[in-house]
Design an enzyme around this catalytic site. Structure first.
Site, short mmCIF file in Angstrom:
data_model
loop_
_atom_site.label_atom_id
_atom_site.label_comp_id
_atom_site.label_asym_id
_atom_site.label_seq_id
_atom_site.Cartn_x
_atom_site.Cartn_y
_atom_site.Cartn_z
N CYS A 44 0.84 -1.20 0.00
CA CYS A 44 0.00 0.00 0.00
C CYS A 44 0.88 1.26 0.00
O CYS A 44 1.43 1.61 -1.03
CB CYS A 44 -0.98 -0.05 1.17
SG CYS A 44 -2.43 0.96 0.86
N HIS B 62 -3.50 -4.74 0.42
CA HIS B 62 -2.87 -5.32 1.61
C HIS B 62 -2.90 -6.85 1.53
O HIS B 62 -3.83 -7.48 2.05
CB HIS B 62 -3.61 -4.87 2.87
CG HIS B 62 -3.39 -3.43 3.20
ND1 HIS B 62 -2.28 -2.99 3.88
CD2 HIS B 62 -4.13 -2.34 2.93
CE1 HIS B 62 -2.35 -1.67 4.03
NE2 HIS B 62 -3.46 -1.25 3.45
N GLU C 65 -1.32 -8.88 3.13
CA GLU C 65 -1.12 -9.51 4.46
C GLU C 65 -2.41 -10.06 5.06
O GLU C 65 -2.38 -10.92 5.93
CB GLU C 65 -0.45 -8.54 5.43
CG GLU C 65 -1.25 -7.31 5.84
CD GLU C 65 -1.00 -6.09 4.95
OE1 GLU C 65 -0.64 -6.27 3.78
OE2 GLU C 65 -1.19 -4.96 5.44
N1 GLN Z 1 -1.68 6.71 3.05
C1 GLN Z 1 -1.83 6.03 1.80
C2 GLN Z 1 -3.18 6.31 1.17
O1 GLN Z 1 -4.09 6.71 1.84
C3 GLN Z 1 -1.60 4.55 1.97
C4 GLN Z 1 -2.57 3.90 2.91
C5 GLN Z 1 -2.10 2.55 3.42
O2 GLN Z 1 -0.93 2.24 3.36
N2 GLN Z 1 -2.98 1.78 3.96
O3 GLN Z 1 -3.34 6.11 0.00
#
Ligand code: GLN
Length: 536
Positions: free
Chosen positions: A383, A513, A515
């Protein structure tokens, strides 16, 4: 009809009620039953979405976009079932609903009270989740510790459910601690007795008592607990601390917990199939040399803040026959050029940059990505980690240090053209509440000739998202020419979901994600590939 298992905790918090609930669920599932799980949290937040990972650990995301407690991650990993928003209930959510109904005149001017209005709503949440999931067994974990004021409405609600549904449809499991006294070198049962007395004083008699202890539990302890808590000896299950949480189902089953539960709930003759759990444990026990993985983040040393990432790494490691050696790297310290932190980063066999929000420590993460790219160290970006990797690559390839994400330009000092990661309005499913986040499961199409494809070995995948910003497709062609491969794309909206760097042993970033989808017997392809590359 669905049968319910309610798991409560006594003596103190952090005993592992989540793992206990998940383990019971896993055993019943292995015996062929359809299991669903739910966590009832007594706090007043409506959901954990906005709670600090410092205090509350990671936010676990479900397929339908629920932002939930990290225990749901344990349930999914142990039971290998996709959960939903129905699995996460908080006091805040219950009050929100009841008060909303009151404002709309839904109670026709009646007085609304904790009993029956709050307790009825809790019961509805439990039975509706069971109905909708069409499960045979619903494991319901009650957060907090028996004796907490906040937990009382939940306990009253499950007491009433027992009364309504009967003992053959409901089972109470109480998890407690036997503390060890160094001076007298013995485990003490009194706190367990006190906690069960507390539970009984509100009308709940546990059917099972699971006793956690950091030292061996003797027959005499079990006998004492059975006598004073009015539970048959075989229903007092010792739960001594084990090396790996994935050992817990096997430990419980040594005491025939599945058959005992089946007896209480009149499930007939059932037998758990332990094969997969035994295989997982064999792998865990036979792991050898370590592999050093640097985790570059904001919350260093806080396992819970990155729980699913750490579990995914652990799982991928034991499947590769290795022990995980985690190096916590503070991105802010990298930024400050802290010598020790840089030395630690340089020891790593692989670097992982997990998700995160806000601008703090961003440049340190970009430095880590640069180091990984230039030194051909395996890198996995999750992400935010994907966004970081893209920014770093673009700054170098396009020779423009202004390139950044809209999120990091808090003061609006950068021209919009430099936003390689930007906010795309309406990218989320339900433009409603919290609707600026892209949340939940989205499809992704993988390019056949990519490294990503060699890992997944399929072209159509679904992965879970929780972010605001997206890759800016204006940059697509320019970066493709320079060797950035766009290996995963959302087919409908053309959103970039996976990027990889061509001339690199393993440098992959994903906007989702992964994970959340690792299972103890099935490492996630991206984590598996990352660990295997880090071993080479
Ligand atoms: N802060 C970034 C966004 O909002 C990534 C978010 C995250 O890593 N969950 O796009």
């Amino acid at each position: 009809m669905c049968k319910y298992i309610f798991v409560t905790g006594g003596v103190c918090s952090s005993l592992g009620k989540g793992i206990a609930s998940a383990s019971i669920g896993a055993l019943l599932k292995s015996a062929g039953l359809k299991v669903f799980t739910q966590k009832l949290d007594p706090y007043l937040n409506i959901d954990p979405g906005t709670m600090s990972p410092f205090q509350h650990g990671e936010v676990f995301v479900t397929d339908d976009g629920g932002e939930t407690d990290l225990d749901l991650g344990h349930y999914e990993r142990f039971i290998d079932t996709s959960l939903s928003k129905l699995s996460s209930v908080t006091t805040g959510k219950i009050y929100d609903e009841v008060l909303d109904k009151e404002r709309r005149g839904g109670f026709l001017g009646g007085t609304i009270q904790i009993i029956p209005h709050i307790t009825n709503t809790i019961q509805e949440k439990i039975t509706k989740a069971a109905e909708k999931s069409e499960c045979d067994i619903m494991v319901v974990e009650i957060g907090g510790t028996v004796g907490d004021i906040e937990g009382l409405p939940f306990l009253e609600a499950i007491r009433q459910l027992r009364h309504k549904l009967g003992p053959e449809n409901t089972c109470f499991v109480h998890l407690t601690l036997l503390p060890y006294l160094e001076g007298s070198k013995e485990l003490k049962t009194k706190p367990t007795q006190a906690s069960v007395r507390e539970l009984r004083s509100i009308g709940i008699q546990p059917d099972f008592i699971l006793t956690r202890a950091d030292h061996p539990i003797k027959k005499e302890h079990i006998k004492k607990i059975a006598l004073f808590c009015d539970v048959n000896e075989e229903y007092v299950i010792p739960a001594e601390t084990v090396d790996s949480i994935y050992e817990v189902p096997l430990r419980y089953q040594k005491h025939n917990i599945t058959e005992l539960i089946a007896g209480k709930l009149k499930l007939g003759k059932i037998k758990p199939n332990l094969k997969e759990w035994e295989e997982v444990n064999k792998k865990i026990k036979s792991k050898k040399n370590s592999v050093k993985i640097a985790l570059v983040g904001k919350y260093t040393g806080l396992d819970d803040a990155y729980l699913s990432v750490l579990e995914s790494l652990e799982i991928a490691c034991y499947h590769a026959g290795k022990t995980l050696e985690l190096l916590w790297i503070s991105s802010e310290k990298l930024e400050e050029k802290d010598k020790q932190t840089w030395e630690d980063l340089k020891k790593a066999d692989g670097i992982i940059v997990p998700g995160g929000f806000g601008v703090r420590g961003i440049e340190g993460k970009i430095m880590a990505a640069k180091y990984a790219r230039e030194n051909k160290i395996p890198y996995l970006g999750l992400c935010l980690g994907m966004q970081i990797m893209t920014i770093e690559f673009a700054r170098e390839a396009l020779n423009n240090n202004k390139i950044t994400s809209e999120e990091f330009d808090e003061e609006g000092k950068t021209d919009k053209e430099n936003y390689i990661i930007h906010f795309l309005p309406g990218q989320c499913k339900d433009g409603k509440k919290g609707g600026t986040l892209r949340l939940g499961s989205y499809p992704c199409k993988i390019a056949k000739d990519s490294k990503t494809y060699s890992l997944y070995k399929i072209t159509n995948i679904d992965e879970r998202h929780r972010h605001r910003y997206e890759f800016n497709n204006e940059y697509l062609n320019k970066l493709e020419e320079k060797g950035l491969v766009f290996s995963g794309i959302n087919p409908k909206r053309k959103l970039i979901e996976i990027v990889e760097i061509k001339d690199h042993p393993f440098m992959i970033g994903c906007q989702f994600h992964p994970e959340f989808k690792s299972r103890p017997n099935k490492p996630h392809p991206l984590f598996k590939g990352f660990i295997e590359a880090s071993i080479k």
